[in-house]
Design an enzyme around this catalytic site. Structure first.
Site, PDB file in Angstrom:
ATOM      1  N   ASN A 174       0.811  -1.228   0.000  1.00 35.42           N
ATOM      2  CA  ASN A 174       0.000   0.000   0.000  1.00 35.42           C
ATOM      3  C   ASN A 174       0.844   1.278   0.000  1.00 35.42           C
ATOM      4  OD1 ASN A 174       0.818  -0.622   2.604  1.00 35.42           O
ATOM      5  ND2 ASN A 174      -1.076   0.070   3.563  1.00 35.42           N
ATOM      6  N   LYS A 183      12.751  -6.758   0.854  1.00 34.29           N
ATOM      7  CA  LYS A 183      11.868  -7.447  -0.088  1.00 34.29           C
ATOM      8  C   LYS A 183      10.542  -6.704  -0.164  1.00 34.29           C
ATOM      9  CE  LYS A 183       8.945 -10.766   0.483  1.00 34.29           C
ATOM     10  NZ  LYS A 183       7.859 -10.302  -0.425  1.00 34.29           N
ATOM     11  N   GLY A 225       2.576  -5.844   7.197  1.00 31.57           N
ATOM     12  CA  GLY A 225       1.642  -6.655   6.425  1.00 31.57           C
ATOM     13  C   GLY A 225       0.532  -7.223   7.290  1.00 31.57           C
ATOM     14  N   SER A 226       0.035  -8.382   6.893  1.00 29.90           N
ATOM     15  CA  SER A 226      -1.128  -8.966   7.552  1.00 29.90           C
ATOM     16  C   SER A 226      -0.757  -9.683   8.844  1.00 29.90           C
ATOM     17  CB  SER A 226      -1.817  -9.960   6.607  1.00 29.90           C
ATOM     18  OG  SER A 226      -1.024 -11.120   6.447  1.00 29.90           O
ATOM     19  N   VAL A 227      -1.763  -9.888   9.700  1.00 34.54           N
ATOM     20  CA  VAL A 227      -1.563 -10.589  10.967  1.00 34.54           C
ATOM     21  C   VAL A 227      -1.107 -12.040  10.747  1.00 34.54           C
ATOM     22  CG1 VAL A 227      -2.695 -11.414  13.075  1.00 34.54           C
ATOM     23  CG2 VAL A 227      -3.135  -9.096  12.248  1.00 34.54           C
ATOM     24  N   PRO A 228      -1.746 -12.814   9.863  1.00 31.24           N
ATOM     25  CA  PRO A 228      -1.296 -14.205   9.670  1.00 31.24           C
ATOM     26  C   PRO A 228       0.162 -14.304   9.217  1.00 31.24           C
ATOM     27  CG  PRO A 228      -3.471 -13.904   8.703  1.00 31.24           C
ATOM     28  CD  PRO A 228      -2.979 -12.539   9.084  1.00 31.24           C
ATOM     29  N   THR A 229       0.566 -13.436   8.283  1.00 32.86           N
ATOM     30  CA  THR A 229       1.953 -13.474   7.809  1.00 32.86           C
ATOM     31  C   THR A 229       2.899 -13.015   8.915  1.00 32.86           C
ATOM     32  OG1 THR A 229       1.186 -12.993   5.571  1.00 32.86           O
ATOM     33  CG2 THR A 229       3.531 -12.708   6.003  1.00 32.86           C
ATOM     34  N   GLU A 266       4.467  -4.583  12.099  1.00 37.26           N
ATOM     35  CA  GLU A 266       3.429  -3.561  11.921  1.00 37.26           C
ATOM     36  C   GLU A 266       2.336  -4.236  11.109  1.00 37.26           C
ATOM     37  OE1 GLU A 266       0.945  -1.382  10.759  1.00 37.26           O
ATOM     38  OE2 GLU A 266       2.309  -0.457   9.312  1.00 37.26           O
ATOM     39  N   CYS A 320      -3.564   0.311   6.844  1.00 38.48           N
ATOM     40  CA  CYS A 320      -3.709  -0.551   8.024  1.00 38.48           C
ATOM     41  C   CYS A 320      -4.304   0.174   9.224  1.00 38.48           C
ATOM     42  CB  CYS A 320      -2.362  -1.162   8.395  1.00 38.48           C
ATOM     43  SG  CYS A 320      -1.041   0.057   8.557  1.00 38.48           S
ATOM     44  N   GLU A 367     -10.827  -6.773   9.113  1.00 43.36           N
ATOM     45  CA  GLU A 367     -10.195  -5.725   8.301  1.00 43.36           C
ATOM     46  C   GLU A 367     -10.537  -5.939   6.825  1.00 43.36           C
ATOM     47  OE1 GLU A 367      -5.909  -3.491   8.116  1.00 43.36           O
ATOM     48  OE2 GLU A 367      -5.869  -5.672   8.208  1.00 43.36           O
ATOM     49  N   GLU A 384       7.982   2.067  14.487  1.00 45.99           N
ATOM     50  CA  GLU A 384       8.685   2.702  13.382  1.00 45.99           C
ATOM     51  C   GLU A 384       8.593   4.205  13.605  1.00 45.99           C
ATOM     52  OE1 GLU A 384       9.053   0.190   9.812  1.00 45.99           O
ATOM     53  OE2 GLU A 384       6.873   0.118   9.955  1.00 45.99           O
TER      54      GLU A 384
END
Length: 463
Positions: free
Chosen positions: A126, A149, A201-205, A223, A257, A360, A437
């Site tokens: 994003n 990355k 990124g996402s919570v699962p990742t 984050e 986010c 989300e 951050e």
């Protein structure tokens, strides 16, 4: 540059084990040089990189718009925040220091702030360029190297950042870019020479990255996602609150986010607030993101657009009312007909147990929920697994501070929203992650503390 919505704009090879190792080893060699430079020397290089970004602002913003689909108006803001971030940490680089502690008998101790080594940055799609700067600026200022990355959906602009650092004079390999998806990210996380991982990124990742980092006892900054509450009290300045709600939901097509997507409105002003929000939302110009007057571009890709549409469909099935938008948008320009556009959406008649309120969505969808008392709304606002952000609109400044003190969220706003100056730490509570951050807080995450104890007399042995 030209925009080709729905079409491939470039192809990149995924970085495998060999490429990731090469990037890490190259960064490791550069770290030996960079970490031995003084803070002032590193500062000058970071300031030069900031100058180049400022000079190439329009070119980079255009590249970011093509990369992500956000409006050129917003992309310029992202690029400005990026060079400001580099300038901010350039200013701190020369001031990094430990402390001196006097001990009995003339003995003393001191601490040293030392860099970690090669840090891995894994970014989101994003804010591709800005997120990279948020991660690499404090890392490099502290004397680290970084292998970064980007998301495979937005791989382009970070390559430009790497070129800028090279031009600015960093040692070769200090900031390296690897491309790919989950497999490339796993290689980075497992690499024995990577000292720290910073992920957005996402919570699962994020959970998986934390697991991988744990095996190597590596510190992480996470984050992650959010479902943040925006609380509108009846004593607010109404126009300002409406502006805040729009800012809290529709930046970057709603793909933010920390967006305040649960908009709690005191029942006394529910109708007038809702009417004004719907009126303003319907006026948002959707379309070609490279046009100056466009305020909402295209979503990131077809699967994500379908996912957002699925949330809206489910919301209607669960009893929510679509007050405006939510449908696909096809621009008049035939070149844009395959773009992933939708009209920004406002949902009314929402309840706390609806999926659209709990999960989300990451799209331009605002859920409006009425409330009656301060105590009630604080409890409902905190009833979520997330804790990234929260906002309050009221003229009662005591109430504002009281409410944000009670919110379980890492980034809170009073009478504004989605304002993130680089001077202020950014990060979440609960499932929204940990670590920070920006601000001085990020320095803690990119240095390790060494304590030195100096004896000025003879050692007294108990043996």
């Amino acid at each position: 540059y030209f925009l080709r919505p729905g079409r491939v704009i470039c192809k990149l090879l995924c970085s495998g084990e060999k490429e990731v190792d090469l990037a890490v080893q190259s960064a490791k060699a550069a770290f030996k040089i960079w970490s031995q430079m003084s803070g002032m020397e590193r500062s000058r290089v970071l300031l030069e990189a900031a100058r180049i970004i400022r000079e190439q602002r329009e070119e980079i913003a255009t590249l970011e718009t093509i990369n992500n689909g956000k409006s050129i108006f917003e992309a310029r803001v992202d690029i400005d925040i990026s060079w400001q971030c580099l300038e901010y940490y350039a200013g701190l680089a020369g001031s990094l220091a430990g402390e001196h502690i006097q001990l009995p008998g003339g003995s003393f101790g001191y601490t040293r702030r030392e860099p970690l080594g090669v840090c891995a940055g894994i970014g989101a799609w994003n804010y591709p360029f800005q997120t990279a700067c948020w991660k690499c600026a404090p890392a490099l200022a502290c004397g680290n190297a970084m292998v970064y990355k980007p998301s495979p959906f937005t791989p382009i602009s970070v390559v430009k950042l790497a070129e800028i650092f090279t031009e600015a004079g960093v040692p070769k390999g200090l900031f390296n870019v690897v491309q790919g998806g989950a497999a490339t990210g796993q290689l980075l996380c497992h690499h024995p020479d990577v000292a720290k991982i910073s992920f957005t990124g996402s919570v699962p990742t994020g959970s998986k990255i934390m697991e991988m980092a744990a095996k190597g006892i590596k510190p992480v900054t996470l984050e992650l996602g959010g479902k943040s509450p925006l609380i509108i009290f009846s004593d607010c300045a109404l126009e300002n609150a409406v502006n805040g709600a729009l800012m809290a939901n529709y930046l970057t097509q709603g793909e933010v986010c920390c967006n305040g997507t649960r908009v709690f409105v005191e029942r006394k002003i529910l109708d007038v607030f809702t009417k004004e929000v719907v009126k303003r939302t319907q006026k948002i110009k959707v379309g070609d993101p490279l046009l100056e007057d466009t305020r909402m571009g295209a979503l990131i890709n077809r699967p994500h657009l379908d996912r957002v549409q699925g949330f809206i469909k489910q919301a209607k099935e669960q009893g929510a009312e679509v007050l405006c938008g939510g449908d696909l948008y096809v621009p008049d320009d035939p070149k844009l007909k395959n773009g992933y556009y939708m009209r920004p959406c406002v949902l009314g008649k929402c309840t706390d147990d609806m999926t659209c309120v709990k999960e989300e969505i990451f799209g331009p969808v605002m859920s409006i929920l009425p409330f009656d008392t301060e105590e009630e709304v604080v409890e409902r606002a905190n009833n979520t697994k997330f804790g990234l952000a929260g906002g309050v609109f009221t003229k009662d400044i005591q109430k504002a501070h009281r409410v944000v003190a009670a919110l379980k969220a890492g980034m809170c706003f009073i009478n504004n929203y989605n304002v993130s100056p680089v001077e202020l730490p950014f990060g979440g509570y609960k499932a929204s992650g940990f670590g920070r951050e920006n601000g001085r807080a990020a320095i803690e995450h990119y240095t390790q503390l060494k304590t030195v104890c100096v004896e000025m007399g003879d050692v007294e042995s108990v043996f």
